[in-house]
Design an enzyme around this catalytic site. Structure first.
Site, PDB file in Angstrom:
ATOM      1  N   HIS A 158       0.829  -1.227   0.000  1.00 19.33           N
ATOM      2  CA  HIS A 158       0.000   0.000   0.000  1.00 19.33           C
ATOM      3  C   HIS A 158       0.858   1.269   0.000  1.00 19.33           C
ATOM      4  O   HIS A 158       0.419   2.312   0.465  1.00 19.33           O
ATOM      5  CB  HIS A 158      -0.941   0.049   1.206  1.00 19.33           C
ATOM      6  CG  HIS A 158      -1.715  -1.223   1.410  1.00 19.33           C
ATOM      7  ND1 HIS A 158      -2.956  -1.442   0.862  1.00 19.33           N
ATOM      8  CD2 HIS A 158      -1.397  -2.349   2.096  1.00 19.33           C
ATOM      9  CE1 HIS A 158      -3.384  -2.653   1.213  1.00 19.33           C
ATOM     10  NE2 HIS A 158      -2.448  -3.228   1.953  1.00 19.33           N
ATOM     11  N   SER A 279      15.434  21.548 -15.877  1.00 15.69           N
ATOM     12  CA  SER A 279      14.244  22.342 -16.158  1.00 15.69           C
ATOM     13  C   SER A 279      14.666  23.604 -16.889  1.00 15.69           C
ATOM     14  O   SER A 279      15.720  24.174 -16.606  1.00 15.69           O
ATOM     15  CB  SER A 279      13.551  22.706 -14.846  1.00 15.69           C
ATOM     16  OG  SER A 279      12.764  23.862 -15.012  1.00 15.69           O
ATOM     17  N   LYS A 285      16.516  21.950 -10.706  1.00 19.50           N
ATOM     18  CA  LYS A 285      15.823  20.680 -10.956  1.00 19.50           C
ATOM     19  C   LYS A 285      16.699  19.618 -11.629  1.00 19.50           C
ATOM     20  O   LYS A 285      17.528  19.906 -12.471  1.00 19.50           O
ATOM     21  CB  LYS A 285      14.594  20.915 -11.847  1.00 19.50           C
ATOM     22  CG  LYS A 285      13.473  21.670 -11.192  1.00 19.50           C
ATOM     23  CD  LYS A 285      12.822  20.898 -10.045  1.00 19.50           C
ATOM     24  CE  LYS A 285      12.055  19.691 -10.523  1.00 19.50           C
ATOM     25  NZ  LYS A 285      10.723  19.971 -10.961  1.00 19.50           N
ATOM     26  N   ASN A 287      15.474  16.059 -13.198  1.00 26.76           N
ATOM     27  CA  ASN A 287      14.237  15.305 -13.402  1.00 26.76           C
ATOM     28  C   ASN A 287      14.470  13.914 -13.997  1.00 26.76           C
ATOM     29  O   ASN A 287      15.352  13.730 -14.827  1.00 26.76           O
ATOM     30  CB  ASN A 287      13.302  16.083 -14.331  1.00 26.76           C
ATOM     31  CG  ASN A 287      12.836  17.382 -13.700  1.00 26.76           C
ATOM     32  OD1 ASN A 287      12.704  17.479 -12.473  1.00 26.76           O
ATOM     33  ND2 ASN A 287      12.634  18.391 -14.519  1.00 26.76           N
ATOM     34  N   GLU A 292      10.122   8.527 -16.631  1.00 25.61           N
ATOM     35  CA  GLU A 292       8.741   8.984 -16.876  1.00 25.61           C
ATOM     36  C   GLU A 292       8.272   8.631 -18.280  1.00 25.61           C
ATOM     37  O   GLU A 292       7.126   8.239 -18.493  1.00 25.61           O
ATOM     38  CB  GLU A 292       8.659  10.505 -16.678  1.00 25.61           C
ATOM     39  CG  GLU A 292       8.779  10.913 -15.229  1.00 25.61           C
ATOM     40  CD  GLU A 292       8.894  12.422 -15.072  1.00 25.61           C
ATOM     41  OE1 GLU A 292       8.173  12.983 -14.249  1.00 25.61           O
ATOM     42  OE2 GLU A 292       9.712  13.046 -15.776  1.00 25.61           O
ATOM     43  N   LYS A 327      -0.028  -3.149 -39.253  1.00 20.86           N
ATOM     44  CA  LYS A 327       1.416  -2.899 -39.284  1.00 20.86           C
ATOM     45  C   LYS A 327       1.882  -1.772 -38.388  1.00 20.86           C
ATOM     46  O   LYS A 327       2.863  -1.915 -37.656  1.00 20.86           O
ATOM     47  CB  LYS A 327       1.859  -2.660 -40.716  1.00 20.86           C
ATOM     48  CG  LYS A 327       2.073  -3.952 -41.442  1.00 20.86           C
ATOM     49  CD  LYS A 327       2.140  -3.772 -42.926  1.00 20.86           C
ATOM     50  CE  LYS A 327       1.401  -4.881 -43.627  1.00 20.86           C
ATOM     51  NZ  LYS A 327      -0.051  -4.916 -43.394  1.00 20.86           N
TER      52      LYS A 327
HETATM   53  N1  ARG Z   1      -0.732  -3.870 -48.291  1.00 19.94           N
HETATM   54  C1  ARG Z   1      -1.568  -4.988 -47.997  1.00 19.94           C
HETATM   55  C2  ARG Z   1      -1.587  -5.273 -46.493  1.00 19.94           C
HETATM   56  O1  ARG Z   1      -0.681  -4.877 -45.867  1.00 19.94           O
HETATM   57  C3  ARG Z   1      -1.040  -6.195 -48.687  1.00 19.94           C
HETATM   58  C4  ARG Z   1      -2.064  -7.230 -48.948  1.00 19.94           C
HETATM   59  C5  ARG Z   1      -3.026  -6.700 -49.909  1.00 19.94           C
HETATM   60  N2  ARG Z   1      -3.871  -7.699 -50.414  1.00 19.94           N
HETATM   61  C6  ARG Z   1      -4.956  -7.414 -51.126  1.00 19.94           C
HETATM   62  N3  ARG Z   1      -5.609  -8.383 -51.603  1.00 19.94           N
HETATM   63  N4  ARG Z   1      -5.371  -6.173 -51.276  1.00 19.94           N
HETATM   64  O2  ARG Z   1      -2.504  -5.871 -45.965  1.00 19.94           O
END
Ligand code: ARG
Length: 463
Positions: A158, A279, A285, A287, A292, A327
């Site tokens: 705690h 700072s 300071k 920091n 952080e 991605k």
């Molecule tokens: N740039 C697309 C992705 O990252 C690649 C696959 C695309 N495939 C398609 N059938 N449009 O998902």
């Protein structure tokens, strides 16, 4: 933009420029160029085995792909916005270089199995990088613990002082967390380690492609079992990011403690100048911005996990363009985890631990009240009663502004005639620790045993 697309055969009109821009992923998936080229070289070998390419044709394609890799590495081939994604950019360049032959490479392949392959290769590689960084941090914690084996500090529950513990026990708690993190990431690799090429768009390739040979060429231990699953599965991305989120959670807890310990109020340690910032206004300071930021960046990784989970939610089989959104959260997670792990190790290694302040903090605050209760238990008092007696002794001390160590024997005995002179040893932090010898407990002896085991584990870890 606006040039003929590889898929333009059935279209009468060119893409609207807004759509080109909106759908392009080249801006971020260019990161996958190494993986894409590796996958394409393997694809060429598979096509050779399937009798689609002659040996010479395959060799020519392979050579050209390697040249393209160099061109990208050196910046000679700029991956601008004139192609949709990295897969098309590389194929386009291949055809530019070797003409129609380049157009044979995509036989039986779809960008759907291609991108799944690239992602798996990418995650395999980055997982080893992350495992190596975790190993370094575990080693740092081990070394700090060993060096400071005699340093005692208050342990907290705690955020209130609870019982004395070796600083080593506190540091090694983080070792255990990171050990589980490595285990989880290694376990996740088992599921990343299946080769999807040959799944085609969704129904599998119609050519006589030896997928197991492909797996061997690309260093996978097996092939994916269902073409529809293979092109629509992103579980391995979700799993990977979720394990990374746990790593960040652990780092943020560690960093939070460093931030607290570096305050005037705690005064347990001082960060090295090279890991602190000043700072712009207040000249005095110093920091803990690094700690952080690690704490703050944990939020990004949690966000990435929620983003990918949400993208995948309710997607019908198989590939959907939504999946292109996998991605950026993945790349951002990799960058954030690697950046954070890299900076935390040297920050810990260079910080100055204020041993005296840590020990001093164990003196007040009745950290050995439990030991008083345990002492009475050894004299036959039931724990619930001894707990109550020890509580009354603490209340007595608080009323008189005293510490347990300042009580006279007659004061002690007013609470229980069973208390004798030996209570004085029981209530020192060192005495308290000494008795905690169960496996995993905080006695110095037990911590030394942990250190020995950890030394073996670190040596054994093959990375
Ligand atoms: N740039 C697309 C992705 O990252 C690649 C696959 C695309 N495939 C398609 N059938 N449009 O998902």
């Amino acid at each position: 933009m606006g040039k003929r697309k590889p898929w333009a055969g059935r279209f009468k009109k060119a893409l609207h420029p807004l759509v080109e821009e909106f759908t392009a992923s080249i801006g971020f998936d260019k990161r996958l160029f190494h993986q894409d080229i590796r996958g394409s070289i393997a694809q060429a070998h598979l096509l050779e085995r399937a009798g689609i390419l002659t040996k010479r044709e395959r060799a020519r394609i392979e050579r050209a792909l390697k040249e393209i890799e160099k061109e990208i590495e050196t910046g000679r081939l700029s991956l601008g916005t004139d192609t949709e994604d990295i897969h098309m950019a590389i194929e386009k360049r291949l055809i530019e270089k070797i003409g129609l032959l380049g157009g044979k490479l995509h036989t039986g392949r779809s960008r759907n199995d291609q991108v799944a392959l690239d992602l798996r290769l990418y995650i395999k590689e980055e997982t080893s990088n992350i495992l190596r960084l975790i190993h370094t941090l575990k080693t740092t914690l081990y070394e700090l613990a060993r060096k400071n084996i005699d340093v005692i500090m208050p342990g907290y529950t705690h955020l209130q002082r609870a019982q004395a513990v070796p600083l080593a026990q506190h540091l090694l708690a983080y070792y255990e967390m990171l050990k589980r993190d490595s285990q989880r990431l290694k376990d996740c690799l088992k599921r990343v380690d299946s080769m999807p090429l040959g799944s085609g768009a969704l129904a599998g390739t119609a050519f006589d492609v030896d997928r197991h040979y492909g797996a061997e060429l690309l260093g996978f231990s097996t092939v994916t079992e269902n073409s529809m699953d293979a092109v629509s599965d992103r579980d391995f991305v979700i799993e990977f990011i979720s394990h990374c989120a746990v790593v960040m959670m652990h780092l943020s807890r560690m960093c939070e403690e460093i931030i607290l310990w570096a305050t005037e109020e705690f005064g347990f340690m001082e960060l090295d100048d090279s890991f602190s910032t000043g700072s712009s206004l207040m000249p005095q300071k110093k920091n803990p911005d690094v700690a952080e930021l690690v704490r703050g960046k944990t939020g990004r990784v949690y966000g990435n996990l929620v983003a990918i989970l949400t993208v995948m939610k309710a997607l019908p089989l198989t590939y959907n363009r939504d999946m292109q959104e996998d991605k950026e959260p993945l790349f951002d997670t990799v960058d954030t985890v690697k950046g954070s792990l890299s900076v935390v190790s040297p920050m810990l290694r260079t910080m100055k631990i204020k041993k005296d302040a840590l020990l001093e903090a164990t003196r007040g605050g009745f950290l050995t009240a439990t030991d008083v209760a345990d002492y009475l238990v050894m004299k036959g008092v039931p724990f619930r009663e001894s707990h109550h007696i020890a509580g009354s002794i603490v209340a007595h001390c608080i009323d008189r502004g005293k510490e347990l160590t300042e009580l006279s024997l007659s004061e002690w005995q007013r609470f229980s005639p069973l208390i004798e002179e030996d209570i004085k040893k029981v209530i020192t932090p060192e005495g308290s620790l000494e008795r905690r010898r169960a496996p995993g407990a905080a006695s110095i002896r037990e911590v030394r045993r942990q250190l020995k085991r950890i030394e073996r584990e670190l040596k054994k870890e093959s990375l």
